[in-house]
Design a protein around this motif. Structure first.
Motif, PDB file in Angstrom:
ATOM      1  N   HIS A  18      -1.259   8.062  -5.682  1.00 32.20           N
ATOM      2  CA  HIS A  18      -2.598   8.061  -6.296  1.00 32.20           C
ATOM      3  C   HIS A  18      -3.577   8.846  -5.436  1.00 32.20           C
ATOM      4  CE1 HIS A  18      -0.593   4.708  -8.336  1.00 32.20           C
ATOM      5  NE2 HIS A  18      -1.430   4.932  -9.319  1.00 32.20           N
ATOM      6  N   THR A  68     -10.102   6.514  -3.005  1.00 37.26           N
ATOM      7  CA  THR A  68      -9.552   5.627  -1.975  1.00 37.26           C
ATOM      8  C   THR A  68      -8.180   6.115  -1.535  1.00 37.26           C
ATOM      9  OG1 THR A  68     -10.761   3.720  -2.848  1.00 37.26           O
ATOM     10  CG2 THR A  68      -8.868   3.264  -1.437  1.00 37.26           C
ATOM     11  N   GLY A  69      -7.337   6.463  -2.484  1.00 31.22           N
ATOM     12  CA  GLY A  69      -6.021   6.976  -2.154  1.00 31.22           C
ATOM     13  C   GLY A  69      -6.090   8.263  -1.357  1.00 31.22           C
ATOM     14  N   PHE A  73       0.827  -1.209   0.000  1.00 30.79           N
ATOM     15  CA  PHE A  73       0.000   0.000   0.000  1.00 30.79           C
ATOM     16  C   PHE A  73       0.863   1.263   0.000  1.00 30.79           C
ATOM     17  CE2 PHE A  73      -4.459  -1.253   1.704  1.00 30.79           C
ATOM     18  CZ  PHE A  73      -4.506  -2.317   0.818  1.00 30.79           C
ATOM     19  N   TYR A 104       2.151   2.268  -3.276  1.00 32.31           N
ATOM     20  CA  TYR A 104       1.168   2.580  -4.326  1.00 32.31           C
ATOM     21  C   TYR A 104       0.336   3.827  -4.034  1.00 32.31           C
ATOM     22  CZ  TYR A 104      -2.728   2.007  -7.581  1.00 32.31           C
ATOM     23  OH  TYR A 104      -3.671   2.220  -8.553  1.00 32.31           O
ATOM     24  N   TRP A 105      -0.352   3.847  -2.883  1.00 40.34           N
ATOM     25  CA  TRP A 105      -1.362   4.871  -2.654  1.00 40.34           C
ATOM     26  C   TRP A 105      -0.835   6.296  -2.520  1.00 40.34           C
ATOM     27  CZ3 TRP A 105      -5.821   3.906  -4.352  1.00 40.34           C
ATOM     28  CH2 TRP A 105      -6.370   2.624  -4.272  1.00 40.34           C
ATOM     29  N   ASN A 139      -4.471   8.270   2.369  1.00 42.06           N
ATOM     30  CA  ASN A 139      -3.329   9.151   2.621  1.00 42.06           C
ATOM     31  C   ASN A 139      -3.553  10.091   3.802  1.00 42.06           C
ATOM     32  OD1 ASN A 139      -1.734   8.088   0.544  1.00 42.06           O
ATOM     33  ND2 ASN A 139      -2.667   9.432  -0.968  1.00 42.06           N
TER      34      ASN A 139
END
Length: 201
Positions: A75, A80-81, A68, A71-72, A85
């Motif tokens: 984004h 969702t990101g 996670f 990736y996040w 975050n």
């Protein structure tokens, strides 16, 4: 007190490894990464929106956290990101982990005791994604309040499984279910006491 809510993508034979893409988790030379990607539909989008509607923080095992965290943060334009975050990310790890993601908090010491302490505090519920070893620990110590099992119409025969030898014997109560147009069964369960046995005759 916080609730611990587990959300897991599973094949019919219980594999939870690498549902999202080929590079998600290749450990053990796993060849089937991305097995869940092509089953997504509007029913699953709506169900996911319901499962993630209430305020929550994340509770993750080391490996899922590293996926996670890689990736996040890149984004933030994704809803969702954007949420991930900004909320707290609690990490249960027994080996060193680099907390590179803003809002990450390491649970130190015994994982079960650390989670019990966290669960007893006020604040939003804790949502667990993936994190198979962590989920096994939570089940062993009866710390799970809700399990959302997303069961995909796939069998693989290899890969990391959620329920392994030594899984806590426990009865569960189905509280909701839905089936996607692609055959994915989303079944939500709550703990329902000790296993009851009987006879079919």
């Amino acid at each position: 007190m916080k609730k611990i809510i587990v959300c897991t993508f599973l094949t019919m034979d219980g594999v939870m490894q690498g549902p999202g893409g080929p590079e998600e988790d290749t450990s053990g030379n796993f060849p089937w990464g991305g097995w869940g990607a092509l089953h997504w539909d509007d029913v699953m989008n709506e169900t996911m929106a319901r499962h993630t509607a209430a305020p929550y923080d994340l509770l993750l095992g080391r490996h899922t956290y590293e996926i996670f965290a890689g990736y996040w943060p890149n984004h933030d334009d994704d809803p969702t990101g954007h949420l991930f975050n900004r909320i707290n990310k609690y990490v249960a790890a027994t080996t060193p982990v680099h907390l590179s993601w803003d809002g990450s908090i390491l649970l130190e010491g015994n994982v079960a005791e650390a989670v019990k302490t966290l669960k007893a505090q006020d604040g939003p519920d804790l949502l667990v994604w993936g994190s198979g070893k962590l989920v096994q620990t939570l089940l062993k110590h009866q710390l799970v309040d809700i399990m959302h099992n997303w069961i995909f119409p796939v069998t693989l025969g290899t890969g990391k499984k959620l329920f392994t030898e030594g899984t806590q014997a426990q009865q569960w109560k189905l509280v909701s279910s839905v089936v996607s147009t692609t055959g994915v069964i989303v079944a939500s369960y709550q703990p329902n006491g000790e296993v009851q046995t009987g006879t079919m005759s």
